[in-house]
Design a protein around this motif. Structure first.
Motif, PDB file in Angstrom:
ATOM      1  N   MET A  62       0.841  -1.211   0.000  1.00 20.00           N
ATOM      2  CA  MET A  62       0.000   0.000   0.000  1.00 20.00           C
ATOM      3  C   MET A  62       0.869   1.252   0.000  1.00 20.00           C
ATOM      4  O   MET A  62       0.561   2.233  -0.680  1.00 20.00           O
ATOM      5  CB  MET A  62      -0.891   0.013   1.235  1.00 20.00           C
ATOM      6  CG  MET A  62      -1.675  -1.259   1.406  1.00 20.00           C
ATOM      7  SD  MET A  62      -3.408  -1.003   1.104  1.00 20.00           S
ATOM      8  CE  MET A  62      -4.026  -2.661   1.072  1.00 20.00           C
ATOM      9  N   PHE A  63       1.970   1.187   0.780  1.00 20.62           N
ATOM     10  CA  PHE A  63       2.875   2.339   0.857  1.00 20.62           C
ATOM     11  C   PHE A  63       3.490   2.630  -0.517  1.00 20.62           C
ATOM     12  O   PHE A  63       3.455   3.771  -1.001  1.00 20.62           O
ATOM     13  CB  PHE A  63       3.969   2.044   1.897  1.00 20.62           C
ATOM     14  CG  PHE A  63       5.101   3.031   1.897  1.00 20.62           C
ATOM     15  CD1 PHE A  63       4.893   4.355   2.257  1.00 20.62           C
ATOM     16  CD2 PHE A  63       6.377   2.630   1.533  1.00 20.62           C
ATOM     17  CE1 PHE A  63       5.941   5.268   2.255  1.00 20.62           C
ATOM     18  CE2 PHE A  63       7.429   3.533   1.529  1.00 20.62           C
ATOM     19  CZ  PHE A  63       7.213   4.857   1.884  1.00 20.62           C
ATOM     20  N   LEU A  64       4.033   1.599  -1.171  1.00 18.11           N
ATOM     21  CA  LEU A  64       4.688   1.827  -2.467  1.00 18.11           C
ATOM     22  C   LEU A  64       3.685   2.133  -3.577  1.00 18.11           C
ATOM     23  O   LEU A  64       4.026   2.775  -4.571  1.00 18.11           O
ATOM     24  CB  LEU A  64       5.538   0.610  -2.847  1.00 18.11           C
ATOM     25  CG  LEU A  64       6.770   0.361  -1.968  1.00 18.11           C
ATOM     26  CD1 LEU A  64       7.504  -0.896  -2.410  1.00 18.11           C
ATOM     27  CD2 LEU A  64       7.728   1.557  -2.002  1.00 18.11           C
ATOM     28  N   GLU A  65       2.426   1.673  -3.401  1.00 17.77           N
ATOM     29  CA  GLU A  65       1.403   1.954  -4.419  1.00 17.77           C
ATOM     30  C   GLU A  65       1.144   3.451  -4.567  1.00 17.77           C
ATOM     31  O   GLU A  65       0.705   3.892  -5.631  1.00 17.77           O
ATOM     32  CB  GLU A  65       0.083   1.258  -4.060  1.00 17.77           C
ATOM     33  CG  GLU A  65       0.022  -0.190  -4.519  1.00 17.77           C
ATOM     34  CD  GLU A  65      -1.127  -0.939  -3.877  1.00 17.77           C
ATOM     35  OE1 GLU A  65      -1.949  -0.299  -3.189  1.00 17.77           O
ATOM     36  OE2 GLU A  65      -1.195  -2.168  -4.046  1.00 17.77           O
ATOM     37  N   THR A  66       1.416   4.241  -3.509  1.00 15.75           N
ATOM     38  CA  THR A  66       1.234   5.682  -3.662  1.00 15.75           C
ATOM     39  C   THR A  66       2.096   6.186  -4.824  1.00 15.75           C
ATOM     40  O   THR A  66       1.661   7.026  -5.605  1.00 15.75           O
ATOM     41  CB  THR A  66       1.634   6.451  -2.386  1.00 15.75           C
ATOM     42  OG1 THR A  66       2.986   6.128  -2.058  1.00 15.75           O
ATOM     43  CG2 THR A  66       0.735   6.091  -1.223  1.00 15.75           C
ATOM     44  N   GLY A  81      -1.621  -4.939  -9.830  1.00 16.38           N
ATOM     45  CA  GLY A  81      -3.020  -4.738 -10.194  1.00 16.38           C
ATOM     46  C   GLY A  81      -3.423  -3.275 -10.098  1.00 16.38           C
ATOM     47  O   GLY A  81      -4.038  -2.718 -11.014  1.00 16.38           O
ATOM     48  N   VAL A  82      -3.046  -2.643  -8.988  1.00 11.87           N
ATOM     49  CA  VAL A  82      -3.393  -1.233  -8.782  1.00 11.87           C
ATOM     50  C   VAL A  82      -2.627  -0.332  -9.749  1.00 11.87           C
ATOM     51  O   VAL A  82      -3.188   0.581 -10.350  1.00 11.87           O
ATOM     52  CB  VAL A  82      -3.118  -0.821  -7.315  1.00 11.87           C
ATOM     53  CG1 VAL A  82      -3.066   0.686  -7.166  1.00 11.87           C
ATOM     54  CG2 VAL A  82      -4.183  -1.406  -6.405  1.00 11.87           C
ATOM     55  N   VAL A 120      -4.188   6.607  -2.675  1.00 12.90           N
ATOM     56  CA  VAL A 120      -4.152   5.682  -3.821  1.00 12.90           C
ATOM     57  C   VAL A 120      -5.523   5.636  -4.509  1.00 12.90           C
ATOM     58  O   VAL A 120      -5.620   5.669  -5.750  1.00 12.90           O
ATOM     59  CB  VAL A 120      -3.708   4.270  -3.381  1.00 12.90           C
ATOM     60  CG1 VAL A 120      -3.809   3.281  -4.550  1.00 12.90           C
ATOM     61  CG2 VAL A 120      -2.284   4.295  -2.846  1.00 12.90           C
ATOM     62  N   LEU A 121      -6.584   5.596  -3.700  1.00 12.03           N
ATOM     63  CA  LEU A 121      -7.938   5.572  -4.270  1.00 12.03           C
ATOM     64  C   LEU A 121      -8.203   6.837  -5.082  1.00 12.03           C
ATOM     65  O   LEU A 121      -8.772   6.796  -6.172  1.00 12.03           O
ATOM     66  CB  LEU A 121      -8.973   5.430  -3.146  1.00 12.03           C
ATOM     67  CG  LEU A 121     -10.414   5.178  -3.587  1.00 12.03           C
ATOM     68  CD1 LEU A 121     -10.520   3.888  -4.383  1.00 12.03           C
ATOM     69  CD2 LEU A 121     -11.344   5.137  -2.389  1.00 12.03           C
ATOM     70  N   LEU A 122      -7.741   7.974  -4.545  1.00 19.54           N
ATOM     71  CA  LEU A 122      -7.912   9.250  -5.230  1.00 19.54           C
ATOM     72  C   LEU A 122      -7.204   9.233  -6.596  1.00 19.54           C
ATOM     73  O   LEU A 122      -7.743   9.707  -7.602  1.00 19.54           O
ATOM     74  CB  LEU A 122      -7.327  10.363  -4.356  1.00 19.54           C
ATOM     75  CG  LEU A 122      -7.795  11.779  -4.644  1.00 19.54           C
ATOM     76  CD1 LEU A 122      -9.274  11.921  -4.303  1.00 19.54           C
ATOM     77  CD2 LEU A 122      -6.972  12.786  -3.841  1.00 19.54           C
ATOM     78  N   VAL A 123      -5.983   8.659  -6.635  1.00 18.29           N
ATOM     79  CA  VAL A 123      -5.241   8.574  -7.892  1.00 18.29           C
ATOM     80  C   VAL A 123      -6.012   7.714  -8.896  1.00 18.29           C
ATOM     81  O   VAL A 123      -6.157   8.075 -10.078  1.00 18.29           O
ATOM     82  CB  VAL A 123      -3.827   8.001  -7.669  1.00 18.29           C
ATOM     83  CG1 VAL A 123      -3.116   7.782  -8.990  1.00 18.29           C
ATOM     84  CG2 VAL A 123      -3.006   8.926  -6.778  1.00 18.29           C
ATOM     85  N   LEU A 124      -6.535   6.573  -8.429  1.00 18.53           N
ATOM     86  CA  LEU A 124      -7.278   5.684  -9.341  1.00 18.53           C
ATOM     87  C   LEU A 124      -8.531   6.376  -9.866  1.00 18.53           C
ATOM     88  O   LEU A 124      -8.859   6.270 -11.057  1.00 18.53           O
ATOM     89  CB  LEU A 124      -7.648   4.386  -8.616  1.00 18.53           C
ATOM     90  CG  LEU A 124      -6.476   3.452  -8.313  1.00 18.53           C
ATOM     91  CD1 LEU A 124      -6.930   2.263  -7.474  1.00 18.53           C
ATOM     92  CD2 LEU A 124      -5.837   2.950  -9.599  1.00 18.53           C
ATOM     93  N   LEU A 125      -9.225   7.109  -8.997  1.00 17.10           N
ATOM     94  CA  LEU A 125     -10.424   7.809  -9.449  1.00 17.10           C
ATOM     95  C   LEU A 125     -10.048   8.939 -10.408  1.00 17.10           C
ATOM     96  O   LEU A 125     -10.815   9.253 -11.331  1.00 17.10           O
ATOM     97  CB  LEU A 125     -11.215   8.353  -8.247  1.00 17.10           C
ATOM     98  CG  LEU A 125     -11.798   7.258  -7.339  1.00 17.10           C
ATOM     99  CD1 LEU A 125     -12.538   7.862  -6.151  1.00 17.10           C
ATOM    100  CD2 LEU A 125     -12.728   6.325  -8.115  1.00 17.10           C
ATOM    101  N   SER A 126      -8.847   9.545 -10.216  1.00 15.39           N
ATOM    102  CA  SER A 126      -8.375  10.559 -11.169  1.00 15.39           C
ATOM    103  C   SER A 126      -8.169   9.947 -12.545  1.00 15.39           C
ATOM    104  O   SER A 126      -8.470  10.563 -13.569  1.00 15.39           O
ATOM    105  CB  SER A 126      -7.062  11.183 -10.702  1.00 15.39           C
ATOM    106  OG  SER A 126      -7.165  11.650  -9.396  1.00 15.39           O
ATOM    107  N   SER A 127      -7.622   8.727 -12.586  1.00 18.54           N
ATOM    108  CA  SER A 127      -7.443   8.023 -13.862  1.00 18.54           C
ATOM    109  C   SER A 127      -8.778   7.876 -14.568  1.00 18.54           C
ATOM    110  O   SER A 127      -8.917   8.164 -15.759  1.00 18.54           O
ATOM    111  CB  SER A 127      -6.873   6.620 -13.648  1.00 18.54           C
ATOM    112  OG  SER A 127      -5.564   6.674 -13.209  1.00 18.54           O
TER     113      SER A 127
END
Lengths: 294, 129
Positions: A88-92, A223-224, B115-122
């Motif tokens: 989760m950390f690196l996914e940022t 995946g992300v 991360v969710l915000l980035v995906l929703l931006s995509s």
């Protein structure tokens, strides 16, 4: 709704389809046996063998990369091997990279397929070099202290594959890890690959993560990362559904077979094959880029 | 929970309880559902003779998608298959955000929220362009 016909040389559409399925299956199987995704093979194969525009090849590849990640990650997540917090950390960084890479590909580079073809070459060559030199570096018990890793409780445990002994490891190098994750994300969004070939060695050698944990964690993150890029491609209209469906299905079955039989595979010879095919792909991509071959 | 003693035998469970199982199941279901739609769509395309390797470019309009599925339109099935595949990681991140919020793990609420915000931006970028 336009129609795109992709055929191989003078072959009939049906025979071309069979070859496409075989190539995608092989990309998935070899990738899984070596612990990398199939994207590195898939994009050059689609461009060089089938004459697909590289944007379309990248979009097809990135969708298949999501399928591979989701299918391959679930067991290791539940068994506890995957370091979910580290992921989760690196996914940022990987998600931002994936978004930026894909946006650049569909805007600035939309009319410049040749630049993308050339951009693929160094990535393919670096991947080949990393694969040729890769080895399992053992973790050290007391790595340099990393306050962020401590604060985010990134440490973990794993069972040694040969010893069967439960060992803990402490994560370090969070900053340099984020940089590599960002680069892996950009290459994923820009070129349609998973980026595990960069993240796994970075986690293993720079962040003190055991190789098996690094591989499982990278697979989980992909995946992300790929979704950030794929959502852009999907709505930009680069995802050619009639190409994506057979590619995803064949890569998916290839991955299952590769994972099932991977431990019987002659990994040394597969690595040589992997490096050889990548170098050949790089040479042919350059030739394509300069217009030496059609 | 400072994690400073590497030699201790037990590391505290590092995730909210149940998160790993929930994520594992979600990934499996996502792949299965998308695989079924892609397979059916592919078969329909081949049976109708619209495929050698032929395909429609771009996304179908969401309006009329249900009708197209009912009518056995291969492209509708393929679109749903790809959309489910792309949505699975997004749901996975949302699931993690909810779990971390439930145990009030603030740093990870921020991380997964970002991360969710980035995906929703995509998604937003794709839809707008």
């Amino acid at each position: 709704m336009g129609l795109v016909i992709v055929t191989l040389g003078g072959l009939s559409p049906l025979l071309s389809l069979v070859v496409l399925l075989a190539v995608a299956f092989a990309a998935g199987a070899v990738g899984a046996a070596l612990g990398v995704g199939g994207g590195l093979f898939l994009v050059p194969a689609l461009v060089l063998l089938f004459g697909v525009d590289i944007h379309v090849a990248i979009a097809a590849s990135i969708v298949s990369v999501i399928a591979t990640s989701s299918a391959a990650a679930s067991n290791d997540v539940q068994s506890g091997l995957t370091n979910v917090r580290l992921a989760m950390f690196l996914e940022t960084a990987t998600a931002v990279g994936g978004l930026v890479g894909a946006v650049v590909a569909v805007t600035i580079l939309a009319a410049h397929s040749n630049i993308l073809v050339f951009a693929f070459v160094p990535v393919v060559l670096i991947a080949a070099a990393l694969m040729a030199s890769s080895r399992d570096r053992d973790v050290v018990p007391n790595p340099p202290d990393d306050p962020l890793a401590r604060r985010l409780r990134l440490e973990g445990e794993y069972v040694g594959p040969l010893t069967g002994i439960r060992r803990s490891y402490r994560v370090t190098g969070t900053r340099v890890g984020l940089v590599f994750a960002g680069l892996a994300g950009i290459s994923s969004g820009l070129l349609g690959i998973g980026g595990g070939i960069f993240k796994v060695p970075a986690m293993n050698t720079l962040m003190n993560v055991p190789l098996r944990v690094a591989t499982a964690t990278s697979t989980f993150m992909i995946g992300v990362t790929a979704a950030a890029g794929a959502l852009v491609y999907l709505f930009a209209g680069d995802v050619v559904l009639g190409l994506v469906a057979p590619v995803v299905l064949a890569v998916f079955f290839g991955t299952i077979v590769g994972r099932a039989f991977g431990h019987h595979a002659p990994v040394g010879r597969l690595k040589v094959l992997f490096v050889g095919v990548l170098v050949l792909a790089a040479v042919l991509m350059v030739a394509r880029g300069v217009g030496a071959i059609p | 929970m400072t994690g400073s003693d590497a030699s201790r035998s037990v590391v505290p469970p590092p995730e909210p309880p149940g998160l790993r199982d929930a994520v594992g199941h979600l990934l499996r279901v996502g792949v299965l559902v998308s695989g079924i739609f892609l397979f059916v769509g592919f078969l329909l395309a081949v049976l109708r003779g619209t495929a050698g390797i032929a395909g429609s470019v771009g996304a179908l309009p969401l309006r009329g998608l249900v009708g197209a599925l009912g009518a056995g339109d291969p492209w509708a099935y393929l679109f749903v298959g790809v959309a489910v595949l792309a949505a699975t990681p997004v749901i996975r991140v949302a699931l993690a955000l909810e779990s971390f919020a439930r145990v009030r793990d603030r740093p990870y609420v921020l991380i997964t929220g970002f991360v969710l915000l980035v995906l929703l931006s995509s998604l937003a970028f794709g839809v707008v362009s």
